[in-house]
Write a protein that holds these residues in place. Structure first.
Motif, PDB file in Angstrom:
ATOM      1  N   ALA A   1      16.387 -21.215  58.076  1.00  0.00           N
ATOM      2  CA  ALA A   1      15.078 -20.565  57.938  1.00  0.00           C
ATOM      3  C   ALA A   1      14.033 -21.233  58.829  1.00  0.00           C
ATOM      4  O   ALA A   1      12.995 -20.641  59.126  1.00  0.00           O
ATOM      5  CB  ALA A   1      14.632 -20.599  56.476  1.00  0.00           C
ATOM      6  N   ARG A   2      14.313 -22.435  59.260  1.00  0.00           N
ATOM      7  CA  ARG A   2      13.404 -23.173  60.142  1.00  0.00           C
ATOM      8  C   ARG A   2      13.635 -22.688  61.568  1.00  0.00           C
ATOM      9  O   ARG A   2      14.693 -22.940  62.157  1.00  0.00           O
ATOM     10  CB  ARG A   2      13.713 -24.664  59.999  1.00  0.00           C
ATOM     11  CG  ARG A   2      12.823 -25.588  60.705  1.00  0.00           C
ATOM     12  CD  ARG A   2      11.648 -25.959  59.832  1.00  0.00           C
ATOM     13  NE  ARG A   2      10.915 -27.024  60.476  1.00  0.00           N
ATOM     14  CZ  ARG A   2      10.304 -27.986  59.836  1.00  0.00           C
ATOM     15  NH1 ARG A   2      10.301 -27.997  58.532  1.00  0.00           N
ATOM     16  NH2 ARG A   2       9.671 -28.910  60.495  1.00  0.00           N
ATOM     17  N   LYS A   3      12.675 -21.974  62.132  1.00  0.00           N
ATOM     18  CA  LYS A   3      12.827 -21.320  63.433  1.00  0.00           C
ATOM     19  C   LYS A   3      13.302 -22.263  64.533  1.00  0.00           C
ATOM     20  O   LYS A   3      14.212 -21.953  65.292  1.00  0.00           O
ATOM     21  CB  LYS A   3      11.504 -20.664  63.818  1.00  0.00           C
ATOM     22  CG  LYS A   3      11.601 -19.687  64.932  1.00  0.00           C
ATOM     23  CD  LYS A   3      10.266 -18.995  65.131  1.00  0.00           C
ATOM     24  CE  LYS A   3      10.392 -17.864  66.115  1.00  0.00           C
ATOM     25  NZ  LYS A   3       9.137 -17.153  66.285  1.00  0.00           N
ATOM     26  N   LYS A   4      12.691 -23.433  64.608  1.00  0.00           N
ATOM     27  CA  LYS A   4      13.040 -24.408  65.649  1.00  0.00           C
ATOM     28  C   LYS A   4      14.498 -24.864  65.522  1.00  0.00           C
ATOM     29  O   LYS A   4      15.197 -25.033  66.522  1.00  0.00           O
ATOM     30  CB  LYS A   4      12.117 -25.615  65.525  1.00  0.00           C
ATOM     31  CG  LYS A   4      11.621 -26.149  66.820  1.00  0.00           C
ATOM     32  CD  LYS A   4      10.639 -27.263  66.580  1.00  0.00           C
ATOM     33  CE  LYS A   4       9.830 -27.524  67.800  1.00  0.00           C
ATOM     34  NZ  LYS A   4       8.905 -28.612  67.624  1.00  0.00           N
TER      35      LYS A   4
ATOM     36  N   SER B   1      17.274 -21.985  66.242  1.00  0.00           N
ATOM     37  CA  SER B   1      17.547 -21.692  67.656  1.00  0.00           C
ATOM     38  C   SER B   1      18.599 -22.633  68.241  1.00  0.00           C
ATOM     39  O   SER B   1      19.179 -22.329  69.287  1.00  0.00           O
ATOM     40  CB  SER B   1      16.262 -21.759  68.470  1.00  0.00           C
ATOM     41  OG  SER B   1      15.759 -23.074  68.515  1.00  0.00           O
ATOM     42  N   GLU B   2      18.836 -23.744  67.593  1.00  0.00           N
ATOM     43  CA  GLU B   2      19.838 -24.718  68.066  1.00  0.00           C
ATOM     44  C   GLU B   2      21.227 -24.473  67.461  1.00  0.00           C
ATOM     45  O   GLU B   2      22.193 -25.123  67.832  1.00  0.00           O
ATOM     46  CB  GLU B   2      19.395 -26.151  67.729  1.00  0.00           C
ATOM     47  CG  GLU B   2      18.013 -26.522  68.213  1.00  0.00           C
ATOM     48  CD  GLU B   2      17.848 -26.475  69.715  1.00  0.00           C
ATOM     49  OE1 GLU B   2      18.805 -26.234  70.449  1.00  0.00           O
ATOM     50  OE2 GLU B   2      16.701 -26.685  70.165  1.00  0.00           O
ATOM     51  N   VAL B   3      21.308 -23.558  66.518  1.00  0.00           N
ATOM     52  CA  VAL B   3      22.569 -23.283  65.836  1.00  0.00           C
ATOM     53  C   VAL B   3      23.323 -22.183  66.587  1.00  0.00           C
ATOM     54  O   VAL B   3      22.803 -21.093  66.795  1.00  0.00           O
ATOM     55  CB  VAL B   3      22.323 -22.875  64.367  1.00  0.00           C
ATOM     56  CG1 VAL B   3      23.624 -22.477  63.689  1.00  0.00           C
ATOM     57  CG2 VAL B   3      21.655 -24.014  63.610  1.00  0.00           C
ATOM     58  N   ALA B   4      24.551 -22.483  66.979  1.00  0.00           N
ATOM     59  CA  ALA B   4      25.380 -21.524  67.703  1.00  0.00           C
ATOM     60  C   ALA B   4      26.144 -20.617  66.753  1.00  0.00           C
ATOM     61  O   ALA B   4      26.547 -19.523  67.115  1.00  0.00           O
ATOM     62  CB  ALA B   4      26.361 -22.265  68.607  1.00  0.00           C
ATOM     63  N   GLY B   5      26.357 -21.091  65.537  1.00  0.00           N
ATOM     64  CA  GLY B   5      27.110 -20.295  64.572  1.00  0.00           C
ATOM     65  C   GLY B   5      27.257 -21.024  63.265  1.00  0.00           C
ATOM     66  O   GLY B   5      26.809 -22.154  63.095  1.00  0.00           O
TER      67      GLY B   5
ATOM     68  N   ALA C   1      17.872 -32.871  69.568  1.00  0.00           N
ATOM     69  CA  ALA C   1      16.813 -31.971  69.102  1.00  0.00           C
ATOM     70  C   ALA C   1      17.008 -31.633  67.624  1.00  0.00           C
ATOM     71  O   ALA C   1      16.042 -31.589  66.852  1.00  0.00           O
ATOM     72  CB  ALA C   1      16.790 -30.700  69.943  1.00  0.00           C
ATOM     73  N   VAL C   2      18.247 -31.437  67.231  1.00  0.00           N
ATOM     74  CA  VAL C   2      18.548 -31.121  65.829  1.00  0.00           C
ATOM     75  C   VAL C   2      18.244 -32.324  64.942  1.00  0.00           C
ATOM     76  O   VAL C   2      17.625 -32.184  63.884  1.00  0.00           O
ATOM     77  CB  VAL C   2      20.021 -30.669  65.668  1.00  0.00           C
ATOM     78  CG1 VAL C   2      20.425 -30.594  64.210  1.00  0.00           C
ATOM     79  CG2 VAL C   2      20.232 -29.325  66.351  1.00  0.00           C
ATOM     80  N   LEU C   3      18.644 -33.502  65.377  1.00  0.00           N
ATOM     81  CA  LEU C   3      18.370 -34.711  64.599  1.00  0.00           C
ATOM     82  C   LEU C   3      16.873 -34.935  64.437  1.00  0.00           C
ATOM     83  O   LEU C   3      16.403 -35.264  63.344  1.00  0.00           O
ATOM     84  CB  LEU C   3      19.026 -35.930  65.255  1.00  0.00           C
ATOM     85  CG  LEU C   3      20.550 -35.971  65.222  1.00  0.00           C
ATOM     86  CD1 LEU C   3      21.058 -37.147  66.046  1.00  0.00           C
ATOM     87  CD2 LEU C   3      21.075 -36.013  63.810  1.00  0.00           C
ATOM     88  N   ASP C   4      16.112 -34.740  65.508  1.00  0.00           N
ATOM     89  CA  ASP C   4      14.655 -34.892  65.445  1.00  0.00           C
ATOM     90  C   ASP C   4      14.053 -33.917  64.431  1.00  0.00           C
ATOM     91  O   ASP C   4      13.209 -34.296  63.622  1.00  0.00           O
ATOM     92  CB  ASP C   4      14.020 -34.654  66.818  1.00  0.00           C
ATOM     93  CG  ASP C   4      14.295 -35.771  67.804  1.00  0.00           C
ATOM     94  OD1 ASP C   4      14.713 -36.867  67.362  1.00  0.00           O
ATOM     95  OD2 ASP C   4      14.097 -35.549  69.013  1.00  0.00           O
TER      96      ASP C   4
END
Length: 75
Positions: free
Chosen positions: A32-35, A38-42, A58-61
């Motif tokens: 649900a977190r837009k940022k 966008s990093e999730v491929a599946g 970016a995901v860890l941050d």
């Protein structure tokens, strides 16, 4: 009864990162977190998210900004 000669469709992912959550609700919260979404491929299961190649930092941050303390294994 299952057919022992039947083929199972599968997709092979190499050198990818996964986010394993404790439950499906947390995975939904992350998506649900837009940022972060966008990093999730599946999604590999209701609790496992597949991260786009090269986007682990970016995901860890983003997870840390959300107040989570992710554990990294095998980086």
């Amino acid at each position: 009864m299952t057919n022992p000669t039947a083929r199972l469709a599968a997709k092979l992912h190499r050198r990818v990162c996964l986010v394993l959550t404790e439950d499906a609700v947390l995975a939904e919260e992350l998506l649900a977190r837009k940022k972060l979404a966008s990093e999730v491929a599946g999604r590999l299961s209701e609790k496992v998210l597949l991260i786009r190649p090269g986007r682990l930092d970016a995901v860890l941050d983003e997870l840390r900004k959300m107040g989570h303390t992710p554990q990294v294994v095998g980086k």
